[in-house]
Design an enzyme around this catalytic site. Structure first.
Site, PDB file in Angstrom:
ATOM      1  N   LYS A  13       0.823  -1.222   0.000  1.00 29.84           N
ATOM      2  CA  LYS A  13       0.000   0.000   0.000  1.00 29.84           C
ATOM      3  C   LYS A  13       0.854   1.269   0.000  1.00 29.84           C
ATOM      4  O   LYS A  13       0.605   2.195  -0.764  1.00 29.84           O
ATOM      5  CB  LYS A  13      -0.931  -0.038   1.217  1.00 29.84           C
ATOM      6  CG  LYS A  13      -1.792   1.179   1.431  1.00 29.84           C
ATOM      7  CD  LYS A  13      -2.886   0.899   2.433  1.00 29.84           C
ATOM      8  CE  LYS A  13      -2.398   0.498   3.790  1.00 29.84           C
ATOM      9  NZ  LYS A  13      -1.815   1.621   4.566  1.00 29.84           N
ATOM     10  N   ARG A  88      -9.375   3.464   9.469  1.00 23.85           N
ATOM     11  CA  ARG A  88      -9.015   2.075   9.798  1.00 23.85           C
ATOM     12  C   ARG A  88     -10.248   1.241  10.175  1.00 23.85           C
ATOM     13  O   ARG A  88     -10.145   0.018  10.285  1.00 23.85           O
ATOM     14  CB  ARG A  88      -8.037   2.038  10.977  1.00 23.85           C
ATOM     15  CG  ARG A  88      -6.635   2.441  10.612  1.00 23.85           C
ATOM     16  CD  ARG A  88      -5.677   2.141  11.743  1.00 23.85           C
ATOM     17  NE  ARG A  88      -4.341   2.623  11.451  1.00 23.85           N
ATOM     18  CZ  ARG A  88      -3.437   1.974  10.737  1.00 23.85           C
ATOM     19  NH1 ARG A  88      -3.744   0.804  10.226  1.00 23.85           N
ATOM     20  NH2 ARG A  88      -2.248   2.477  10.526  1.00 23.85           N
ATOM     21  N   ARG A 123      11.685 -11.160   5.005  1.00 27.52           N
ATOM     22  CA  ARG A 123      12.493  -9.943   5.132  1.00 27.52           C
ATOM     23  C   ARG A 123      13.587 -10.133   6.185  1.00 27.52           C
ATOM     24  O   ARG A 123      13.364 -10.741   7.230  1.00 27.52           O
ATOM     25  CB  ARG A 123      11.612  -8.742   5.516  1.00 27.52           C
ATOM     26  CG  ARG A 123      10.666  -8.337   4.421  1.00 27.52           C
ATOM     27  CD  ARG A 123      10.130  -6.940   4.591  1.00 27.52           C
ATOM     28  NE  ARG A 123       9.374  -6.720   5.814  1.00 27.52           N
ATOM     29  CZ  ARG A 123       8.593  -5.673   6.032  1.00 27.52           C
ATOM     30  NH1 ARG A 123       8.465  -4.744   5.099  1.00 27.52           N
ATOM     31  NH2 ARG A 123       7.934  -5.529   7.163  1.00 27.52           N
ATOM     32  N   ARG A 156      13.012  -9.180  11.805  1.00 20.66           N
ATOM     33  CA  ARG A 156      12.418  -8.261  12.779  1.00 20.66           C
ATOM     34  C   ARG A 156      11.280  -8.959  13.526  1.00 20.66           C
ATOM     35  O   ARG A 156      10.600  -9.815  12.971  1.00 20.66           O
ATOM     36  CB  ARG A 156      11.859  -7.025  12.066  1.00 20.66           C
ATOM     37  CG  ARG A 156      12.940  -6.114  11.555  1.00 20.66           C
ATOM     38  CD  ARG A 156      12.435  -4.878  10.855  1.00 20.66           C
ATOM     39  NE  ARG A 156      10.996  -4.777  10.699  1.00 20.66           N
ATOM     40  CZ  ARG A 156      10.408  -3.872   9.919  1.00 20.66           C
ATOM     41  NH1 ARG A 156      11.138  -3.018   9.232  1.00 20.66           N
ATOM     42  NH2 ARG A 156       9.110  -3.818   9.814  1.00 20.66           N
ATOM     43  N   ARG A 167      -1.447  -9.530  12.803  1.00 24.94           N
ATOM     44  CA  ARG A 167      -1.717  -8.246  12.147  1.00 24.94           C
ATOM     45  C   ARG A 167      -2.754  -8.421  11.035  1.00 24.94           C
ATOM     46  O   ARG A 167      -3.633  -7.567  10.855  1.00 24.94           O
ATOM     47  CB  ARG A 167      -0.419  -7.680  11.562  1.00 24.94           C
ATOM     48  CG  ARG A 167       0.535  -7.168  12.623  1.00 24.94           C
ATOM     49  CD  ARG A 167       1.932  -6.958  12.081  1.00 24.94           C
ATOM     50  NE  ARG A 167       1.995  -5.880  11.103  1.00 24.94           N
ATOM     51  CZ  ARG A 167       2.969  -5.740  10.224  1.00 24.94           C
ATOM     52  NH1 ARG A 167       3.960  -6.606  10.171  1.00 24.94           N
ATOM     53  NH2 ARG A 167       2.959  -4.733   9.370  1.00 24.94           N
TER      54      ARG A 167
END
Length: 209
Positions: A13, A88, A123, A156, A167
């Protein structure tokens, strides 16, 4: 063009918002970035926001509406803007509507959860210099070692699969209902996220045409 972008975390996004900002020559309004700047600058708004964020709570809807309306009133938003990260939830969307801010289109970028878990879970970040890598799409020359400084690469905490799924669940429960909310108003535009950024951008521009 007055645009809202919706997408699950990791769907690209932010990248697409940046590209659309250049394409339409309108600013991207990231509520997260505005709050961080206010906190950093020690403003009254920043102090209010920090109290909630430091307690692990969401900043209240009325505060977020103030942030957005104040930013949209600035000169660079006269020809349009892109809202990234707001609204949101339905309550925020209704408050935005009541504030008199008109929206031309709401774009949703669709990417399957499994693809997002693979993207974010792959990642890696250097503990020393912060350089980013990806196990599949941008692998270091030597596994687990930074090309630039030779230090260790780590995943991370918020990129661990269980955190990513948490999430995503929050997004599906809280934010995804906005798609139906805006579809019923005839504002929703759908773009299928692709593996390559340029291909996603092509889908996004087609959806907004």
């Amino acid at each position: 063009m007055k645009l809202i972008i919706l997408a699950a975390p990791g769907a690209g996004k932010g990248t697409q918002a940046e590209l659309l900002s250049k394409h339409y020559n309108i600013p991207t309004i990231s509520t997260g970035a505005i709050l961080r700047k206010n906190i950093s600058d020690g403003t009254e708004l920043g102090e209010i926001a920090a109290r909630f964020i430091n307690d692990g709570k969401f900043v209240p809807d009325d505060v977020m509406i103030q942030v957005v309306t104040k930013r949209i009133a600035e000169d660079d938003c006269k020809n349009g803007f892109i809202l990234d990260g707001f609204p949101r939830n339905i309550t925020q969307a209704e408050a935005l509507e009541k504030s008199g801010i008109e929206i031309d289109a709401v774009l949703t970028i669709e990417v399957p959860d499994e693809t997002i878990v693979e993207r974010l879970g792959g990642r890696l970040e250097c503990k020393n210099c912060g350089t980013s890598y990806h196990k599949i799409y941008n692998a270091p020359q030597k596994e687990g070692v930074c090309d630039k400084c030779g230090n260790e690469l780590v995943t991370r905490a918020d990129d661990k699969p269980e955190t990513i799924r948490e999430r995503l669940n929050t997004y599906h429960e809280t934010t995804e209902p906005l798609k139906k909310f805006y579809e019923e108003k005839g504002l929703l535009r759908v773009a299928e996220g692709q593996n390559e950024i340029a291909d996603t951008t092509a889908e996004v521009l087609k959806a907004l045409a």
